[in-house]
Scaffold this motif. Sequence first.
Motif, PDB file in Angstrom:
ATOM      1  N   ASP A  13      76.957   4.847 -41.465  1.00 22.38           N
ATOM      2  CA  ASP A  13      76.298   3.675 -40.881  1.00 22.38           C
ATOM      3  C   ASP A  13      75.284   3.031 -41.816  1.00 22.38           C
ATOM      4  OD1 ASP A  13      74.518   5.749 -40.859  1.00 22.38           O
ATOM      5  OD2 ASP A  13      73.769   5.383 -38.824  1.00 22.38           O
TER       6      ASP A  13
ATOM      7  N   GLY B 183      82.588   0.328 -36.299  1.00 17.61           N
ATOM      8  CA  GLY B 183      81.521  -0.446 -35.694  1.00 17.61           C
ATOM      9  C   GLY B 183      81.773  -0.677 -34.217  1.00 17.61           C
TER      10      GLY B 183
ATOM     11  N   GLY C 294      80.793   1.191 -43.738  1.00 11.26           N
ATOM     12  CA  GLY C 294      81.650   1.600 -42.636  1.00 11.26           C
ATOM     13  C   GLY C 294      82.378   2.889 -42.904  1.00 11.26           C
TER      14      GLY C 294
END
Length: 786
Positions: free
Chosen positions: A651, A776, A576
Amino acid sequence: MKQARPVVVQRHSKTSTRWVTIATISSGRTGAYGATVRAPSAGTYYVRVVAPRIVVRGKVFPALVSATKNSVVVAQTAALTIPTTLMSGQSGTALVSFRPIRMGRTIALQVLRGNKWISVATGRESSRGAASFALAAGAPGTYSYRAYAAPANGAAAVVSVTKRLVVTPAAVTTAPVAEPLTAAEQSNLSAFDPATGSVTFAGGPLAGVAVGDVLVSGPTSATPDGLLRRVQSIAASAGTTTYATQPAALAQVVTNVPDALSSLPLDVVAEQVTAVDPGVTITPASGRAAKVAPRTFVQPDGVTSVDAPTVSFGIDLSKEVTVPGSNAKVTFKMNGPMTVTPRAVFQFDADWGQVKRVEMRAGFGTTSNLTWSVSTPVGTSLANALSSHWSLLTIERWYGAFIGPVPVAVRVKLELIADINVKGQLSLSWKSATNGELTAGLRATAPSLTTPVPVVTTPTGTSSGPSLSLSGSAGGTVGGSLSMYLYGVAGPSGELGVEAKAQASIGSGGALTCSASLGPYASVSLNASFAVLGFTWQHQLWKSSLAPWLRWSACGAPPPPPKPQLVVTPSSGIAGDRLTFDASPRCPAVPAGYFQIVSIKFTDAAGVPFNASWSVGTDSTGKVTPTGIITPVQSELLEDLTGRWYFGREDIPVGRYTVHAQCERHPNDAHDDGSVTQTFAPADYTVTGPSQRLILAPGAVEPGQAFEVSGAQPCPSGTVGVEVTDFDHVYDPVPVDAAGNWTRTITLPGMATVPYLEIGAWCMASADGSIRRSYGHATLTVSHPL
């Protein structure tokens, strides 16, 4: 006349005189008959046979009554005896017995699994009506067992009362004679004489210690090598108590070691480093003097690591060795940086009084980049080989560990040496680099505990030479002589290091032929019998035949250089977060009119590429620059003055990855040839959790209502971008407070008809708006009231 006739079998119990018919049969013409009846409940019964009066063709056959017989019916019983508790891996015995005895009857030991009884062992009933089965404890838990006998000769199956076995986690167990010294007892230990075995304590006798017990201690100021001694006698005098002792064995005090605990984590409790040769300079480290580190020992029962980092040093040797019988001198030179990290491995595995496996191994991890040469004087040819060696430095480390409550003391002494040998008239020089771990030792496994086998680990190495001239042979080594001690008793010792060999000769036609090799060497020995483990290893020497890393068969023709190692710093990140790392070294220079890119690819643990790759531009000198990007990428491309290149991406999921990189050359026109100018050896990269996430409150809304979006983790960079899909709206950056916390309130339009919203958020650097962290996506349900 013989005649078949009806026969009635009758019985009555001991408490009743009424005869009850239990079977009606017919006899044969010979008068023989037989009947099978089911046994009643346990007790004593009286049985008779009656043949009623009959008339056949006018002939009368009178009634007949047999004599009464007693029949005793016995109830079947089964009994089971098992231990109430066992440790995982421990063995026990299950004893079963049955009455009445039916020798040869099939019997079993059964365990309850779910709601079914499963036979785990089967056998036959003995003439004593009994049997025994081996019982092996598995995973921790509570288990139900019963004894079972199969139906036999009309008897129904019978089972015993259920017995429970509690299996506890495996643990270290010690013999009753083991007496690990307490903290107070260690502090009172004033003297130990290894020659006589005399151990002296201040004060009175140790509580609970008797003749035959084994005193065990880790490193202390009075026993730097620990203590493992069996008490022979005890003598008390004014203010002191002296114990006469003899050597003991570890297997005499430790009876069980679970497999998971058999490899002991050895902690360094003391260290001494000494530079022997003036050409060796030790780089000071925290807590260590330039030449000798202070010796310290842990007192009593805990083992506390002292500062014992890798020993870094520089070598600058220039030696001249006089040729016997002349004034000529052979010159030897070696210089470059080197690091040494002593290693020690000790494994002791025992199962309920039987040693199963042991391993003792020591050595060092090392990195080095050395340039060295050897040459004979012009006009001097050595008919006999000349050799010499130099001691560079010594490192001695004392280690402590525990097998359950039993302390263990290990010492390793390493002498780092360099040596040369030369014959003929020869000039040789080269560069070598090594990286990895070089250890040697012994391992023994039951049932062959007295015949150990050598265990060797080796590093990797490369070379950029050699350069040879004239005719002759030469060689050199950089390595160590090591000794390993357990409770002060000398165990495995060895010679190990890196060895270079070269040979050149001039043929009859004047042609020069050469051969050379570079690789590890190792040998392991026991200089005396070694019995401290509980069995004896005899004096022996093992030489390991190790293949060289590199070989050359042509003068001046070394093998292709290895791929440069890709270095990524740092080598891990959090899922993340924008995963950024510096990467080096730089690409090679390319001619004018060309530029280069660095292609970067991630593969997972299975070798499958990640779903994207990156390309980073470089200039003509190999320095990375963001101006040469030829493909769109989701990464931040920056340059620094060292020529290192780095990128970022947010990612990549949690996992272990391998980073691959190569430099590609491209002309500055419409045609890209993509030729590879450099491929790097891959590097490892780990992405760890927890992943970042969004927080939505409430979890569902109606058109016209407001909801809040926030992050579970702060955004230290300055602003947050929030995007709502299926809503066709992107919000302006959200400010964060001084702690990095942020919240965004969004009102859903009253006319909204979508069933849900997809919401994403990113933490952005305030300076350039680049993404530093992804929160996210989360889904928000939209309710539509009727």
